[in-house]
Scaffold this motif. Structure first.
Motif, PDB file in Angstrom:
ATOM      1  N   SER A  42       0.828  -1.206   0.000  1.00 38.71           N
ATOM      2  CA  SER A  42       0.000   0.000   0.000  1.00 38.71           C
ATOM      3  C   SER A  42       0.864   1.258   0.000  1.00 38.71           C
ATOM      4  O   SER A  42       0.586   2.218  -0.734  1.00 38.71           O
ATOM      5  CB  SER A  42      -0.924  -0.008   1.228  1.00 38.71           C
ATOM      6  OG  SER A  42      -1.662   1.190   1.321  1.00 38.71           O
ATOM      7  N   TYR A  43       1.909   1.251   0.792  1.00 35.94           N
ATOM      8  CA  TYR A  43       2.814   2.400   0.876  1.00 35.94           C
ATOM      9  C   TYR A  43       3.509   2.650  -0.454  1.00 35.94           C
ATOM     10  O   TYR A  43       3.689   3.793  -0.878  1.00 35.94           O
ATOM     11  CB  TYR A  43       3.835   2.128   1.976  1.00 35.94           C
ATOM     12  CG  TYR A  43       4.425   3.363   2.629  1.00 35.94           C
ATOM     13  CD1 TYR A  43       3.741   4.576   2.652  1.00 35.94           C
ATOM     14  CD2 TYR A  43       5.659   3.300   3.267  1.00 35.94           C
ATOM     15  CE1 TYR A  43       4.281   5.692   3.271  1.00 35.94           C
ATOM     16  CE2 TYR A  43       6.204   4.413   3.896  1.00 35.94           C
ATOM     17  CZ  TYR A  43       5.509   5.600   3.887  1.00 35.94           C
ATOM     18  OH  TYR A  43       6.053   6.700   4.503  1.00 35.94           O
ATOM     19  N   PHE A  44       3.877   1.567  -1.140  1.00 39.44           N
ATOM     20  CA  PHE A  44       4.526   1.663  -2.456  1.00 39.44           C
ATOM     21  C   PHE A  44       3.603   2.344  -3.472  1.00 39.44           C
ATOM     22  O   PHE A  44       3.993   3.304  -4.143  1.00 39.44           O
ATOM     23  CB  PHE A  44       4.916   0.262  -2.930  1.00 39.44           C
ATOM     24  CG  PHE A  44       5.321   0.186  -4.378  1.00 39.44           C
ATOM     25  CD1 PHE A  44       6.557   0.653  -4.794  1.00 39.44           C
ATOM     26  CD2 PHE A  44       4.458  -0.360  -5.319  1.00 39.44           C
ATOM     27  CE1 PHE A  44       6.929   0.588  -6.141  1.00 39.44           C
ATOM     28  CE2 PHE A  44       4.818  -0.438  -6.654  1.00 39.44           C
ATOM     29  CZ  PHE A  44       6.060   0.039  -7.070  1.00 39.44           C
ATOM     30  N   PHE A  45       2.371   1.869  -3.576  1.00 38.80           N
ATOM     31  CA  PHE A  45       1.455   2.422  -4.580  1.00 38.80           C
ATOM     32  C   PHE A  45       0.979   3.826  -4.206  1.00 38.80           C
ATOM     33  O   PHE A  45       0.700   4.640  -5.094  1.00 38.80           O
ATOM     34  CB  PHE A  45       0.270   1.482  -4.797  1.00 38.80           C
ATOM     35  CG  PHE A  45       0.597   0.322  -5.689  1.00 38.80           C
ATOM     36  CD1 PHE A  45       0.735   0.498  -7.058  1.00 38.80           C
ATOM     37  CD2 PHE A  45       0.798  -0.943  -5.162  1.00 38.80           C
ATOM     38  CE1 PHE A  45       1.057  -0.558  -7.900  1.00 38.80           C
ATOM     39  CE2 PHE A  45       1.126  -2.017  -5.990  1.00 38.80           C
ATOM     40  CZ  PHE A  45       1.258  -1.831  -7.358  1.00 38.80           C
ATOM     41  N   PHE A  46       0.904   4.106  -2.907  1.00 39.11           N
ATOM     42  CA  PHE A  46       0.594   5.483  -2.521  1.00 39.11           C
ATOM     43  C   PHE A  46       1.696   6.428  -2.995  1.00 39.11           C
ATOM     44  O   PHE A  46       1.406   7.507  -3.544  1.00 39.11           O
ATOM     45  CB  PHE A  46       0.436   5.588  -1.004  1.00 39.11           C
ATOM     46  CG  PHE A  46       0.407   7.016  -0.521  1.00 39.11           C
ATOM     47  CD1 PHE A  46      -0.671   7.839  -0.795  1.00 39.11           C
ATOM     48  CD2 PHE A  46       1.480   7.551   0.169  1.00 39.11           C
ATOM     49  CE1 PHE A  46      -0.692   9.164  -0.380  1.00 39.11           C
ATOM     50  CE2 PHE A  46       1.470   8.876   0.594  1.00 39.11           C
ATOM     51  CZ  PHE A  46       0.392   9.687   0.325  1.00 39.11           C
ATOM     52  N   GLY A  47       2.967   6.056  -2.783  1.00 36.37           N
ATOM     53  CA  GLY A  47       4.074   6.882  -3.252  1.00 36.37           C
ATOM     54  C   GLY A  47       4.001   7.112  -4.755  1.00 36.37           C
ATOM     55  O   GLY A  47       4.238   8.224  -5.239  1.00 36.37           O
ATOM     56  N   TRP A  48       3.637   6.076  -5.500  1.00 41.07           N
ATOM     57  CA  TRP A  48       3.501   6.149  -6.956  1.00 41.07           C
ATOM     58  C   TRP A  48       2.395   7.140  -7.332  1.00 41.07           C
ATOM     59  O   TRP A  48       2.573   7.981  -8.218  1.00 41.07           O
ATOM     60  CB  TRP A  48       3.176   4.750  -7.465  1.00 41.07           C
ATOM     61  CG  TRP A  48       3.101   4.579  -8.960  1.00 41.07           C
ATOM     62  CD1 TRP A  48       2.816   5.532  -9.901  1.00 41.07           C
ATOM     63  CD2 TRP A  48       3.321   3.357  -9.675  1.00 41.07           C
ATOM     64  NE1 TRP A  48       2.823   4.986 -11.156  1.00 41.07           N
ATOM     65  CE2 TRP A  48       3.133   3.646 -11.052  1.00 41.07           C
ATOM     66  CE3 TRP A  48       3.626   2.062  -9.312  1.00 41.07           C
ATOM     67  CZ2 TRP A  48       3.256   2.671 -12.034  1.00 41.07           C
ATOM     68  CZ3 TRP A  48       3.748   1.090 -10.290  1.00 41.07           C
ATOM     69  CH2 TRP A  48       3.571   1.394 -11.635  1.00 41.07           C
ATOM     70  N   GLY A  49       1.254   7.041  -6.669  1.00 40.00           N
ATOM     71  CA  GLY A  49       0.108   7.855  -7.049  1.00 40.00           C
ATOM     72  C   GLY A  49       0.192   9.303  -6.618  1.00 40.00           C
ATOM     73  O   GLY A  49      -0.020  10.216  -7.424  1.00 40.00           O
ATOM     74  N   TYR A  50       0.537   9.536  -5.345  1.00 48.56           N
ATOM     75  CA  TYR A  50       0.463  10.916  -4.855  1.00 48.56           C
ATOM     76  C   TYR A  50       1.506  11.809  -5.500  1.00 48.56           C
ATOM     77  O   TYR A  50       1.264  13.008  -5.708  1.00 48.56           O
ATOM     78  CB  TYR A  50       0.586  10.937  -3.324  1.00 48.56           C
ATOM     79  CG  TYR A  50       1.924  11.370  -2.792  1.00 48.56           C
ATOM     80  CD1 TYR A  50       2.149  12.685  -2.402  1.00 48.56           C
ATOM     81  CD2 TYR A  50       2.976  10.462  -2.694  1.00 48.56           C
ATOM     82  CE1 TYR A  50       3.391  13.086  -1.907  1.00 48.56           C
ATOM     83  CE2 TYR A  50       4.204  10.847  -2.202  1.00 48.56           C
ATOM     84  CZ  TYR A  50       4.409  12.155  -1.817  1.00 48.56           C
ATOM     85  OH  TYR A  50       5.634  12.547  -1.349  1.00 48.56           O
TER      86      TYR A  50
END
Length: 412
Positions: A230-238
């Protein structure tokens, strides 16, 4: 074991440092892109690559820190004071960039140092706080990043407006000076505690043993794997959203003052996010709490799709309120709850490395989307990855729930 309340001098100075670590050193770049483009040149896709370079440095820092902490376990304070001081100085240095390559080197150095500072400042500050209040303490520290966004937005008339070509340079110098002051302040309030805390040989041996289990904790599906994903994809998106939002607003003819106020609005709502989110994760320490914030953030990003500036502004405020600071602070707090004390710094550093990896990929993918389909589509694409992050956070919450149910017979 920490003994201080969430609100204390150490967490306050840590929050001041996060103004620099997050708001000034990393996210100010998206705000300054239009001004930088006028002076240095290049397309938004090319300048987005410099955002990627920054996060490559960030990734390198998160990968280098665990072995350094393992090799010098009693030198966290020394590493932190050097890192935070250099971070302020590199911000000042980057203001004098005249070429694409030179700015890229400064952005890499800033990313490297901010990675070290993120983990070290959080680790040192959280060690001083009582366990039951660490979510609130994490929220207080991370809201410094929101304050940095707010202040950066106020610079907009001097950094975006074409009549102030060198405005972004002056802004970075001021930010760097503030960073140096914050570094000295944090050093002053933590020096006394550092002198009092002398680890024993037994603690050192325990630390070595815990470090052996770090990867097992983080990458085992029944432990923390879904939280890390979740932390990985949040970094990608935000990071896509924050890199290209201001260029999008400028392309729509929004005056620099109003664009800056929208950016500041994200930071202002994030100030409430930090405290509310910290209290929420203390009250409901679950992946479901994290997933809710990410879901609302995904909806906020979709405001760009409507072609309506009011919905775009409301979406930006929503992101600031529930999903800008929330995921990092909640991930920080959840790790602190479920990771052994001596392994926390290493676990946080590795988790941050995955966060950084997402931020490296984000500007590249976003830049390709911008070049092919325009700024609006590029900004909106961040919703896809925010939604994936929400799904993984929900899976982590589901996993937590299963473990709690299995533990009930034992407790009975």
């Amino acid at each position: 074991m920490g003994t201080k309340s969430a609100l204390n001098r150490i967490t306050l100075w840590a929050s001041f440092l996060f103004v620099v670590i997050l708001g000034f050193s990393r996210l100010s770049y998206g705000m300054f892109l239009p001004g930088i483009q006028r002076v240095i040149g290049g397309s938004y896709g090319q300048l987005g690559i410099l955002g990627t370079v920054n996060f490559i440095g960030y990734l390198a820092g998160t990968l280098c820190l665990p072995p350094l902490i393992s090799r010098f376990p009693d030198r966290k304070h020394v590493m932190n004071r050097i890192t935070c001081l250099l971070l302020g100085l590199t911000l000042i240095g980057s203001a004098f960039s005249d070429h694409f390559t030179g700015l890229g080197l400064w952005r890499f150095a800033i990313g490297l140092l901010s990675a070290f500072a993120t983990v070290l400042v959080l680790s040192i500050a959280m060690d001083a706080v009582r366990p039951a209040e660490r979510g609130a303490a994490s929220g207080l520290i991370w809201l410094g990043g929101s304050a940095g966004i707010l202040v950066t937005g106020l610079f907009a008339p001097f950094t975006i407006d074409p009549s102030h070509l060198q405005g972004w340079r002056y802004a970075w110098v001021i930010m760097g000076v503030f960073g140096v002051i914050a570094a000295f302040g944090f050093e002053f309030v933590t020096r006394k505690r550092e002198a009092q805390k002398m680890p024993s040989q037994t603690e050192s041996k325990s630390r070595d043993k815990e470090n052996e289990n770090v990867y097992r904790l983080l990458f085992y599906p029944k432990k923390l794997l879904f939280l890390i994903a979740s932390y990985f994809f949040f970094g990608w998106g935000y990071i896509i959203y924050f890199t290209y939002l201001i260029p999008y607003l400028v392309s729509q003819g929004i005056p620099s003052l109003y664009a800056g106020l929208i950016w500041s609005g994200i930071g202002l709502s994030g100030l409430f996010n930090g405290w509310i989110g910290g209290k929420a994760i203390d009250r409901w320490p679950s992946g479901y709490t994290l997933a809710l914030g990410l879901t609302l953030g995904t909806i906020g990003v979709c405001g760009v799709i409507t072609h309506n500036m009011l919905f775009t502004v409301l979406g930006a405020a929503t992101i600031g309120l529930v999903s800008f600071i929330t995921p990092p602070l909640m991930t920080t707090a959840l790790l602190r709850r479920h990771v052994p004390h001596h392994a926390y710094a290493a676990c946080l550093s590795i988790a941050t490395a995955f966060f950084a990896a997402g931020q490296i990929i984000g500007p590249i993918i976003g830049g390709v989307a911008v070049e092919r389909y325009g700024l609006q589509f590029g900004v909106a694409s961040s919703a896809i990855f925010m939604a994936i992050a929400a799904v993984f956070a929900g899976l982590y919450g589901q996993q937590q729930r299963k473990l709690e149910i299995l533990d009930l017979p034992d407790r009975g």
